[in-house]
Design an enzyme around this catalytic site. Structure first.
Site, short mmCIF file in Angstrom:
data_model
loop_
_atom_site.label_atom_id
_atom_site.label_comp_id
_atom_site.label_asym_id
_atom_site.label_seq_id
_atom_site.Cartn_x
_atom_site.Cartn_y
_atom_site.Cartn_z
NE ARG A 281 -3.48 2.18 2.85
CZ ARG A 281 -4.75 2.75 2.34
NH1 ARG A 281 -5.17 1.88 1.46
NH2 ARG A 281 -5.31 3.56 2.85
CG LEU B 134 -4.53 5.43 -2.07
CD1 LEU B 134 -3.20 5.19 -1.27
CD2 LEU B 134 -5.04 4.24 -2.46
CB SER B 135 -10.99 3.88 0.01
OG SER B 135 -11.81 4.56 -0.77
CB ALA B 136 -10.05 3.39 5.30
#
Length: 334
Positions: free
Chosen positions: A38, A63-65
């Site tokens: 990530r 970026l989403s969680a």
């Protein structure tokens, strides 16, 4: 959104936490998450936050969680050979993980509103293909990104087995989103939130990439790489069968031994500063011996061997012309 699981020290520990919390439940999804770090999709100055279960936004980059992405991946029920459309594809992090599952005969398209984010996604995709060992461990369906508003896709576009929209979609657009889906397909999206709008306000139909037919040369490369991977797997299984099993990877957890002291109060005054245990006589010597043992073990435990790219080694050892070898390796750097 996010914060559902504890932060990790690295990508693997973050995935461990997502598994423990049941956000990641299937082996295919776990493998895809572990294969792509990530942090590689963060700008350098923000990488210290990459393994927290939090969303990240910088300008148009978002970026989403991790807990959101893992729920999405599980809900999509991805399988090799399916077609996938990512509406609001962003950095390409999700599309690249999906590509590891779809394999070489899948379809992987993304639509993104912002041109600078498209460029960022292409840079990250190129970096992954050139440098990551995971590219050789999987049969990858490379994503293709186009710029445009996800609500203005050309009506003559093909339909997809799986569709994901990360941006909020108002109820009035629900049927439009469903029209992008094949019969029996799966659509994952948030409903009744503010929809995305184009930067200029002008309507322009988005033309999605055509469904390309692979060349015979490309099919031959896929087949050769697949055959080599099978041989490597058979050789590994043979060695394991003879007792030559690889040492399992594990993280060494540091154990801190604390010497306990007890303070006893009697009539509001200190009566004793320490109460000894019968075994305390040799405690100092035992602790010193344990410390020496840990120091002796530490170098081998804290510095694991770097991963070996067996596919690359095998291809480079073949009696083939050098240009053909590097074609089989997609001209990757390592």
């Amino acid at each position: 959104m996010g914060g559902a699981v504890s932060a990790g020290e690295d990508n693997d520990e973050l995935i461990d936490n997502l598994k423990e919390a049941q956000y990641i439940r299937t082996e295919l999804v776990e493998q895809a998450f572990r294969a792509i770090d990530r942090a590689d999709y963060y700008l350098e100055e923000f990488k210290e936050n990459a393994y927290k279960d939090l969303a990240w936004k910088h300008g148009n980059i978002h970026l989403s969680a991790p807990c959101i992405y893992s729920e999405v991946m599980e809900a999509l029920d991805l399988q090799p050979g399916l077609s996938f459309l990512n509406l609001g594809s962003g950095t390409g992090y999700l599309s690249s993980m999906v590509g590891l599952i779809l394999g070489p005969f899948g379809v992987n398209h993304g639509v993104e509103l912002h041109s600078d984010v498209i460029e960022y996604a292409k840079q990250k995709l190129d970096f992954f293909i050139r440098t990551s060992n995971s590219f050789d461990k999987f049969d990858f369906c490379e994503p293709s990104f186009v710029i445009g508003n996800c609500l203005e896709i050309s009506p003559d576009c093909c339909q997809y087995d799986r569709v994901y929209c990360g941006a909020g979609v108002q109820k009035e657009h629900e049927e439009y989103m469903k029209s992008l889906l094949k019969v029996g397909g799966i659509l994952v999206m948030p409903l009744e939130e503010k929809p995305c709008h184009s930067e200029s306000g002008k309507s322009r139909l988005v033309q999605l990439p055509p469904l390309a037919v692979r060349s015979l040369q490309d099919l031959a490369r896929i087949a050769i790489r697949g055959t080599i991977k099978k041989l490597i797997h058979q050789e590994t299984a043979s060695r394991s069968g003879n007792g030559l099993k690889n040492t399992p990877r594990f993280k060494r957890r540091r154990v801190r031994r604390r010497r306990m002291e007890t303070i006893v109060f009697l009539d509001k005054e200190v009566f004793a500063s320490r109460i000894s245990n019968p075994s305390d006589d040799n405690s100092c010597e035992d602790l010193e011996e344990e410390r020496r043992e840990e120091e002796e073990k530490a170098p081998s435990e804290t510095k694991p061997d770097p991963p070996v790219n067996f596919l690359r080694e095998k291809v480079l050892s073949l009696p083939l012309p050098e240009p053909l070898k590097y074609y089989l390796l997609y001209y990757r750097e390592k």
